[in-house]
Design a protein around this motif. Structure first.
Motif, mmCIF file in Angstrom:
data_model
loop_
_atom_site.group_PDB
_atom_site.id
_atom_site.type_symbol
_atom_site.label_atom_id
_atom_site.label_comp_id
_atom_site.label_asym_id
_atom_site.label_seq_id
_atom_site.Cartn_x
_atom_site.Cartn_y
_atom_site.Cartn_z
ATOM 1 N N ALA A 200 -6.634 0.129 3.268
ATOM 2 C CA ALA A 200 -5.382 -0.552 2.958
ATOM 3 C C ALA A 200 -5.083 -1.577 4.032
ATOM 4 N N PRO B 267 1.201 -5.659 0.304
ATOM 5 C CA PRO B 267 0.322 -4.482 0.382
ATOM 6 C C PRO B 267 -0.999 -4.724 -0.336
ATOM 7 N N ALA C 142 -4.022 5.518 -2.595
ATOM 8 C CA ALA C 142 -3.857 5.152 -1.190
ATOM 9 C C ALA C 142 -4.244 6.278 -0.250
ATOM 10 N N CYS D 218 0.769 0.492 4.244
ATOM 11 C CA CYS D 218 -0.373 -0.429 4.188
ATOM 12 C C CYS D 218 -0.483 -1.267 5.461
#
Lengths: 417, 417
Positions: free
Chosen positions: A72, A367, A51, A388
């Motif tokens: 994201a 997410p 991420a 996210c």
């Protein structure tokens, strides 16, 4: 959505590779005490690394010298507020309108036990139940008799012959079974025979439309024959049916996207969902490690993989916060292995959220993470619901995830001149 | 979207003024070395000022004493993942469903050279090519002969007469031309005659539907006549056609929004797109300065202006990061002038992203800025992809940008009682 006109014209086969990891029940919600969700509680360094800006992974020659980045966001499987079943949740991620291609309970139960269904096959969920001498229901689940006892009974039901259709009955677990009818022009608008209460007789299956009269007659024939087969018994002496449903006509996944898709899923329902959209289902074992072994072994055979991870959802449905945290940590260990593989695009998505505090599928946005060499890298520091939701993708319908994956893999031409 | 029922009922004319600045290929992606996108690299103080809370501008009496603020977001032209062409990208910003009103290559090519098209006109993109004595293609582009040489040939093709339709042929550039047929009931489902390879004969144009048989016959007549006209030549002795398309029936932009729209665009395709939705296209020069002069001169004549800026896209398509940065800096200088004008709503949008690292139109969400006295001002400090993605508008379909502009201009009544 896959119904985009001219979609097939802009999808092109390339040798880039996509892995779509679907974490069942991925999203959660904060624990009332710690105020942290399952993802926020779990130690998931690999997912966090994915991420973050400095995400490693993606080592194909095309990526040489370019650090893969990520995008994201948060997906909505059906619509804000709607808690999706596994069927709609997955269909949306595959790019199919989950409303248009909604599958009924009978179909999902059949897919859940690895039964092969074709378009037009009529499936129903069945219960063995116990009735008294007046045919009134005493126990809707026949005392939850174990599979060992119910399987021979289901075998007996399998002997039932109905002219005009092929009838097959499959044991599921305990008192549950699946009925599948294969024939011409079967329609699923048939009323359920389970009255959902005791002390009354099972209901008669009725056609809810002119088109379903023939199918309803077949169902009544089956129910009468089943009662005959079972009538000497004390318990489990009757069968009830509900969730009549047809497998919808589904566009072929590989054809629509110009992909050669493979599916790796430990649980049968997800293999079934992959199979009915035309993916090649690769046999695998029951653990995520098994799944990753399978993926690795067959990595060169497909340019798209659907990889399914179940335990997060199971723990969430049990309402077990700690178990869901553990399931996410186990996932993370596997993701580390995944990051060493050579896919060009890695998507981490969920079919829906399953917060442990709810103990059920929920409506919470899920997410989403897309990693490729083309993503801008918005620098979120961790893979959590909160992080996210402010990712560069914003909130998006789950049906558009496949388009993002395709775009990031360089598999999409310009739409319109 | 413009297909909102009763839209016309809630749009009201006022004397407020909207400027929609479309920066072609506005969005970008980070450079692999600096990790900064084109917008993040460029010195764009005016756009940053517009993006910040303290943005100046908007000096009509209605605004007296109120500092204009802005709302930022990121638009999706067609759908997440889809890299849009210029046609769909602009149609979406004008509020038209870019899928429903998708235009084909022939139509776009015609609009790109200022050819006036009416609904039902059939357009095709043409190539002059070179064939040998056996009619096999030797060069699909006739050695890329210069326009000076091809224009007289196109003139000769213009002499072709086909009973039942008006045929016009227009030179584009080098070996390229546009064919337009005007007649009744022409259908565009016609197969292309360009086989996209050499060593074989051009293909025959075939009707792909019963409805297109007449149009396909006209096309075959044209191709035969063209071969006859050109056959004495050594090169450029044949014509091939593709991208058959009809101009769709388009609702009138001004009527739907109760606006009196003017368009200022240096490049013909964008003038063409404005014209087919019914905007008044104002003649202008080739630079942004020319466009701004034109806008200033005609400022009192319209309550809506579509203003087009091309160089950012051109540089992005060339894969030239530095040139795109420069194009954005040149844009910014012009935006300074624009901020001195008296519009009530200034929208800065893009038809799609064109990251230089990709060298092509992309699927990345496009930064959006809406400035009026009514916006909340979310305090983003700069006009970049990252900053806009966390702006107060979030991510939104490009088709809804016009509604935002109308609302901010006080031109929308309540929807429903």
């Amino acid at each position: 959505m896959i119904d985009l006109p001219f979609l097939a014209d802009i999808c092109r086969p390339t040798d880039s590779k996509i892995v779509l990891l679907v974490v069942d029940g991925l999203g959660g919600a904060p624990h009332p005490e710690t105020k942290r969700s399952e993802l926020e509680t779990a130690r998931i360094p690999n997912l966090d690394r994915l991420a973050s800006r400095s995400a490693a992974g993606g080592k194909t020659p095309a990526l040489a010298g370019k650090k893969p980045r990520n995008a994201a966001g948060a997906t909505t499987p059906v619509m804000h507020g709607i808690p999706p079943g596994s069927g709609p949740g997955h269909m949306a991620l595959f790019g199919y309108d989950p409303v248009k291609y909604l599958m009924g309970r009978g179909v999902l139960e059949a897919l859940g036990i690895d039964v092969e269904l074709g378009p037009g096959d009529l499936a129903a969920r069945g219960n063995l139940c116990t009735v008294d001498n007046d045919n009134n229901i005493v126990d809707r689940r026949a005392g939850r008799i174990p599979t060992s006892e119910s399987a021979p009974l289901v075998d007996m039901l399998n002997g039932i012959d109905i002219s005009g259709v092929d009838v097959k009955v499959y044991p599921v677990q305990d008192y549950r079974f699946v009925l599948v009818m294969h024939g011409e022009g079967l329609d699923d608008r048939i009323s359920e025979t389970d009255p959902q209460m005791v002390g009354v007789m099972p209901l008669e299956a009725k056609a809810l439309d002119e088109a379903s009269e023939e199918a309803a007659a077949h169902v009544r024939t089956f129910v009468t024959a089943a009662a005959e087969v079972l009538r000497e018994r004390e318990n489990a002496n009757m069968a009830m049916l509900r969730g009549f449903s047809l497998l919808p006509e589904l566009p072929d996944f590989g054809e629509r996207y110009s992909l050669n898709p493979g599916a790796v899923a430990a649980y049968p329902m997800y293999r079934g969902l992959a199979k009915v959209v035309g993916m090649n289902v690769i046999p695998t074992g029951m653990t995520f490690e098994d799944e990753l072994d399978t993926l690795e072994e067959h990595f060169d055979e497909h340019d798209f993989f659907f990889l399914h991870y179940k335990p997060a959802d199971a723990a969430g449905e049990d309402g077990d916060f700690a178990a869901k945290v553990q399931a996410l940590e186990a996932l993370d260990a596997g993701v580390g292995r995944l990051m060493e593989m050579d896919q060009d695009v890695l998507v981490v998505a969920g079919d829906h959220s399953t917060p442990a505090i709810l103990g059920a599928h929920s409506w919470h946005p899920v997410p989403l993470l897309v990693q490729s060499k083309w993503t801008a890298g918005e620098g979120i520091e961790e893979f959590t619901e909160r992080a996210c939701s402010v990712g560069s993708l914003g909130s998006l319908p789950a049906t558009e995830v496949m388009m993002l994956a395709m775009a990031h893999a360089g598999k999409l031409l310009k739409y319109g001149p």
